[in-house]
Scaffold this active site. Structure first.
Site, mmCIF file in Angstrom:
data_model
loop_
_atom_site.group_PDB
_atom_site.id
_atom_site.type_symbol
_atom_site.label_atom_id
_atom_site.label_comp_id
_atom_site.label_asym_id
_atom_site.label_seq_id
_atom_site.Cartn_x
_atom_site.Cartn_y
_atom_site.Cartn_z
ATOM 1 N N LYS A 67 0.852 -1.197 0.000
ATOM 2 C CA LYS A 67 0.000 0.000 0.000
ATOM 3 C C LYS A 67 0.889 1.249 0.000
ATOM 4 C CE LYS A 67 -3.633 1.867 3.077
ATOM 5 N NZ LYS A 67 -4.372 1.548 4.304
ATOM 6 N N SER A 142 -9.090 1.776 3.048
ATOM 7 C CA SER A 142 -8.139 2.527 2.251
ATOM 8 C C SER A 142 -7.114 1.645 1.526
ATOM 9 C CB SER A 142 -7.414 3.526 3.152
ATOM 10 O OG SER A 142 -6.735 2.843 4.194
ATOM 11 N N SER A 166 -9.950 -0.910 6.836
ATOM 12 C CA SER A 166 -9.200 -0.647 5.600
ATOM 13 C C SER A 166 -8.480 -1.854 5.006
ATOM 14 C CB SER A 166 -8.176 0.464 5.832
ATOM 15 O OG SER A 166 -8.841 1.676 6.027
#
Length: 468
Positions: A67, A142, A166
Site C-alpha cells: 500500500k 483505504s 481498511s
C-alpha cells in the site's frame, strides 16, 4: 520447477495487462524486482540444501505489493495527498523491511484513499481504482489498491493497514482474504499518516492474500518477535470452537440494512458448520453493536491515558503546513478548485461537529469499553463470531458518499482491539464477491485463521474475475 525470474516476469506481465483497467499499481519497480529475482535464483543454485534457506527466508522470491501509504525505499509515499506528491521514501516501513528480509520481492506500490480515511480508493494524485469484478464498482479503502491487485492475480501478498476496516473492506469487495491482527502485535511504523495518541491502539497493519493458507506465514514475518503473543503454534480443533452468529448490527439508523445475498451466504456458513462439524452455532444479539459508528467515532477522537488529544484530520490534510478549513475547501471543491477529495473535506467537517458535544462522546467511550468487556467474555479463548463484513456488496463508484457510515460493520472491531479475518464466500448473482468476518477475542488470531482455511475449502475462496 520454475525460476524466480519466471515467477516475477509472469506477475509483471499480468500487471501490465490489467493495470490500465483497474489502476491499482500506482508506481512499479519492475527492473529492481527482476534484479532481485536473479539474485534469488543465484542463491538457490549456489546453496546445497534448501532447508536452511527455507528457515532463513520463508518468503524467498515471493512477489508482493505494498500500500502506497507505507514507506518502500525509492517509491512515492503520498497517501494520495497532492501536497506530498514529490515525497519519495528513503527507507522501508518496519513490516516492509521484515518482508524483504524474509526474501519477498516488492513489485510496486498500490493506490489508497486520500490520507487513508475513506472507503473508496480515489485521490487527486493517482485517480481512482476500479474493481476487477466490475470496473464500475469500488475496490474499497483505504487498502483498495491491494484488494484490486490481489483479486486480479497481480500479486501474491499485500501489505495493508486498518483503522476502520481498511484491510477487511477491500478484501471483502475484491473476494480475497485479509487479516486485522490483535492490536499492538504488528508494528505500524513507517506509514503515513501514522496513528498518534489513542489511535495507536486502533490502527493495525496486516496481510492480505488470495489464499487463506498464506495469511499465517506472512503474519509471522510481519509480527517478528511480537508473534509470541499470538498462539499460532497451537493446534486448532474446529469441532471445539464455540461459534456465535450475528446477522446484523441490530438496525442502526446510520447504516444500510444488510443485503439478502450477504445474509444468505452467512446462513450457508452456519448450516455448513452445523452439519459438517456437528457444532451448535449460537445466535447472539449484542445490543450495543447498534451504536457501532457512534462508538468508533467517539473513541477515535478521545484523549489517551496521558491526556493527549487525537491528531485532527484537518491538520493531517495540511501536512505540516496550515490546517485545512473544511468549509472553505468545500466552497473550492464546488467550483473545482480544491486539491482534496469530497470525502476528506466531509470528514473534516464531521470532526468539527464531533467536538461540539463532549458529554455524549464520554458516554459513548464508556459504552465502547463495556462492549469490549462483553465481547471478550462472550468469545473467551475458544469462541469465534460470524458477522457481516459490510451491509452491501461492492458499491458503484461515488455511491459511498450517500452511505458514509456503512464501514461501521468493520470499524467497531478496531476500537475493540479484536482480531478479525475477512473470508470470501463466492460471488453474488451479479458476479460480485460475498464474504464474512470471523472475529475472536484478543490474541486468538489462530482461531479465525483456522476457520478461514476451513471455509476456503468449503466455499471455494478466491474466484478469478471474469470467470463465469
Amino acid at each position: 520447477q520454475v525460476t524466480c525470474v519466471e515467477v516475477v516476469e509472469a506477475y509483471v506481465e499480468r500487471i501490465k495487462e490489467v493495470n490500465p483497467l483497474i489502476n491499482a499499481v500506482v508506481k512499479d519497480r519492475f527492473e529492481e524486482a527482476l534484479q532481485e529475482a536473479r539474485q534469488v535464483d543465484k542463491l538457490l543454485s549456489e546453496s546445497p540444501g534448501n532447508d536452511y534457506l527455507e528457515e532463513k527466508f520463508p518468503l524467498l522470491g515471493v512477489p508482493i505489493t505494498v500500500k502506497e501509504a507505507f514507506s518502500l525505499h525509492g517509491m512515492p509515499n503520498t497517501s494520495g495527498l497532492v501536497n506530498r506528491r514529490n515525497v519519495v521514501a528513503t527507507s522501508d516501513a518496519t513490516v516492509v523491511s521484515r518482508l524483504k528480509q524474509a526474501g519477498a520481492i516488492p513489485l510496486g506500490v498500490t493506490n489508497c484513499s486520500e490520507l487513508c480515511m475513506w472507503y473508496e480508493s480515489s485521490n487527486r494524485v493517482y485517480g481512482r481504482t476500479n474493481n476487477p469484478y466490475d470496473l464500475q464498482r469500488i475496490v474499497g479503502g483505504s487498502s483498495g489498491g491491494e484488494g484490486g491487485v490481489l483479486a486480479a492475480a497481480c500479486s501474491v501478498i499485500g501489505v495493508g493497514s486498518d483503522i476502520g476496516g481498511s484491510i477487511r473492506m477491500p478484501a471483502f469487495f475484491n473476494g480475497v482474504f485479509g487479516h486485522k491482527p490483535t492490536t499492538g502485535v504488528v508494528p505500524n511504523d513507517g506509514q503515513f499518516p501514522n496513528a498518534r495518541g489513542v489511535r495507536t491502539s486502533y490502527l493495525c497493519t496486516g496481510p492480505m492474500c488470495r489464499y487463506a493458507e498464506d495469511l499465517e506465514p506472512v503474519l509471522r514475518v510481519m509480527a517478528g518477535p511480537g508473534v509470541n503473543k499470538l498462539k499460532l503454534n497451537e493446534k486448532v480443533s474446529l469441532e471445539k470452537i464455540k461459534f456465535h452468529c450475528m446477522d446484523h448490527d441490530g438496525g442502526s439508523v446510520f447504516v444500510s440494512p444488510v443485503d439478502k445475498e450477504i445474509l444468505q451466504a452467512q446462513k450457508k456458513v452456519v448450516e455448513h458448520l452445523e452439519s459438517e462439524l456437528g457444532v451448535q452455532v449460537q445466535r447472539v444479539a449484542i445490543h450495543k453493536m447498534k451504536y457501532s459508528f457512534q462508538i468508533w467515532s467517539a473513541m477515535m477522537s478521545s484523549t489517551d491515558s496521558n491526556g493527549q488529544e487525537a491528531q485532527l484530520f484537518t491538520d493531517l490534510l495540511g501536512d505540516h503546513g496550515k490546517p485545512v478549513w473544511p468549509l472553505w475547501e468545500l466552497m473550492k471543491w464546488l467550483v473545482g478548485m480544491s486539491s482534496h477529495t469530497l470525502p476528506a473535506i466531509a470528514l473534516g467537517l464531521t470532526e468539527k461537529l464531533m467536538k461540539l458535544n463532549p458529554g455524549a462522546n464520554a458516554k459513548l467511550v464508556s459504552m465502547g469499553k463495556s462492549l469490549q468487556e462483553e465481547m471478550e467474555a462472550l468469545l473467551g479463548t475458544d469462541g469465534v463470531l460470524l458477522y457481516p463484513s459490510h451491509p452491501t456488496v461492492a458499491p458503484r463508484h461515488h455511491s459511498p458518499i450517500c452511505t458514509p457510515f456503512n464501514f461501521a460493520y468493520t470499524a467497531i472491531f478496531n476500537v475493540l482491539g479484536l482480531p478479525v479475518t475477512q473470508c470470501p464466500l463466492g460471488l453474488s448473482s451479479e458476479g460480485l464477491p460475498l464474504g464474512i468476518q470471523l472475529v475472536a477475542a484478543s490474541y486468538n488470531d489462530h482461531l479465525t485463521l483456522a476457520v478461514a482455511r476451513y471455509l476456503e475449502k468449503a466455499f471455494g475462496g478466491w474466484v478469478i474475475p471474469g470467470k463465469v
